[in-house]
Structure formats: structure tokens, C-alpha cells
Design an enzyme around this catalytic site. Sequence first.
Site, PDB file in Angstrom:
ATOM      1  CE  LYS A   1      -3.708   2.313   2.555  1.00 28.23           C
ATOM      2  NZ  LYS A   1      -4.581   2.253   3.746  1.00 28.23           N
TER       3      LYS A   1
ATOM      4  NE  ARG B   1      -5.757   9.600   3.275  1.00 31.29           N
ATOM      5  CZ  ARG B   1      -4.490   9.813   2.951  1.00 31.29           C
ATOM      6  NH1 ARG B   1      -4.098  11.040   2.613  1.00 31.29           N
ATOM      7  NH2 ARG B   1      -3.616   8.832   2.975  1.00 31.29           N
TER       8      ARG B   1
ATOM      9  CE  LYS C   1      -3.659   8.057   6.791  1.00 27.84           C
ATOM     10  NZ  LYS C   1      -4.825   7.154   6.678  1.00 27.84           N
TER      11      LYS C   1
ATOM     12  CE  LYS D   1      -6.414   1.946  -0.701  1.00 31.44           C
ATOM     13  NZ  LYS D   1      -7.088   1.952   0.608  1.00 31.44           N
TER      14      LYS D   1
ATOM     15  CB  SER E   1     -11.436   7.339  -3.751  1.00 34.97           C
ATOM     16  OG  SER E   1     -10.223   7.850  -3.199  1.00 34.97           O
TER      17      SER E   1
ATOM     18  CE1 TYR F   1     -15.153   3.021  -3.018  1.00 37.28           C
ATOM     19  CE2 TYR F   1     -13.290   3.472  -4.462  1.00 37.28           C
ATOM     20  CZ  TYR F   1     -13.809   3.316  -3.193  1.00 37.28           C
ATOM     21  OH  TYR F   1     -12.983   3.453  -2.099  1.00 37.28           O
TER      22      TYR F   1
END
Length: 333
Positions: free
Chosen positions: A202, A212, A225, A256, A282, A321
Amino acid sequence: MRPIQASFPAARFRRTRRTDALRRLTQEYSLTVDDLIWPVFVRDGVNVEEPIHSMPGVLRRSVDNVVKAAEQAAALGIPAICLFPYTDPSLKTEACEEAWNPDNLANRAIRAIKAAVPDIAVMTDVALDPYNSNGHDGLVRNGIILNDETLEALVRMALVQADAGADILGPSDMMDGRIGAMRDALEAAGHKDVAILSYSAKYASAFYGPFRDAVGASGALKGDKKTYQMNPANSDEALRLIERDLREGADMVMVKPGMPYLDICRRVKDAFGVPTYAYQVSGEYSMIKGAADRGWIDGDKAMLESLMCFKRAGCDGILTYFAPAVAKLLQDG
């Protein structure tokens, strides 16, 4: 493999592209509904369907409507649904206690789905960011994300999700050692059949922004992060992480984001031959959907092409999605 072929004009590649039938006969990869996992956002309330501005067409749903979404997915043949909670800000703390509350939003949704649609696989997210007032995937002290202290919290979170009936746990936190800790705890608690689909590679990506927003973490996040998610410039490190997670007990692994990291997907599949997944995140979704909504691209064709590229790169499945829209197109032939 080195192909052997005649030279032109004996070899004409256009021969097998000439008609639809010939193109179908020589197609190397295929996309089916069995390749799809549908990520769904759940929030408190009753009969709520709340649009997410940065993800056109995607909703936050109350538990009753998440159950309806699971029923829709099952009717379309989608094998799995993945839950992400939008937690009330009042429940977010630095200690993240809501993460292992047996009656938190995610666990209520798991139980409701399994009661109504027992045959669909329910996947969860195992990370602290939906419950963390700091917006991070791990516990934070003096600005430092704590690895070993976070493991205990993640194990407690994983166990209550398994107790609620989750079929697949998706550790997305990127803490070192979390797969081994979870697997040992699951075995000890009698959850030997619960699968782990690890977010093994990731990356610290700019493509997560709309997500987010969707889980309400954008405003809470302090800093970034980069100390636990991967450097986008690294490739060999991904293979080391995959090998570690497999040795610790992961059943499946994930890369990812997806499209910007297709080279990683191919390397992982070639190196390990294990069930390999990618998350079309996303930002990837919103770029395609936003351009389609403005008439700049053909949305259906771009959607299908983007998903086919994951299969070509070696993926066994994709979190997307677009799952319901793709399933409907595939059903219609």
C-alpha cells in the site's frame, strides 16, 4: 516465452482482428463478475443515502441501505462487498476504542448483511483511521505513529469483526507484524476459517483523497502517512512485503492503488503465484467518472478498459466502486 512467427506478408496480425468473432477467439484475458469486490461506505441513521461530492455516484449508506446494496450485489453475481465506516466524530479518540466495540457501525453492518444475504462474502477494513482523532492508521504519541502498540489494537479490532461474521479481513494499516499477530489471534479464538486479504503493498499515494472525504478522515489527519505506507518510487520493497505477509499467514495480497502500480501487480503475480488483488482507489474512480460526466471520455468503455488492465497485469480480482455498473454491463452481454 518467445513467439515464433512468419515475416510479413505471411504474418498479418490484422487477420485475427478483422471481425468480432475472431477478436473474441484470440482474446488473451477476460473480465467477469467473479473478479469484483464492491467497496461500500456505511454511516449511522435509517434509510440514509448520502452522496459523496468528490466521488460522483457513490453514497454513504445507513445499515439498512447497506443491506439493500448487498442484496443488489448478490443479485448481480458480485461475490464480495467490502465495508468502510463513516464514524461519528464524537466517537473518535486518540486511543481508538470504538474500533473494537462489538456494536460499532461496521460490526452492526456485518451482522445485518450476513443475516439477510448469508452467501455474499463480507470483507472488512482493519485500520484505526476511521476511529482515530488523529486520522492515522495507528496509535500516535508525540507525533510518532506507534507500531507495536498498534498491533494489540488491530488484533482486538480483527477479533470483533470475525465474531460479527466477517469472511475476509483486510488489514490496510501497514504496521510491521500485523498479519502474524492477527493470524495467531484468530487461530487461538477459533476463527481458523476467516481469510486475510492483506494490503501488503500500500503506497503513500495522492490518489486516496476522495476516500478520506468519504470516511471523514480528511480534516482529522495530522501530517502524512509516509512513515508507514510505501514510497511510490519503490518496487523491490513491495516483493519483500508480500513475502513477509505470506509467511505470516495472509491468504491473499493486495496492491494499492491500482492503475499507477500495474507493474507491481505483475511482479507480485509472477514472483509468488498467489491470489493477487488491486484496489482501484477513489482517485482513480473519480478521474474516470468525472471525465465521463463531462463528456470528455466514453465512461463505460473507459471503465471496462481500466478493469481489464488489472487482469492483464495478473490480478485475480479488483476492488472497484464501478462493481455494480460493470456487473450490469456484463449481464447485458
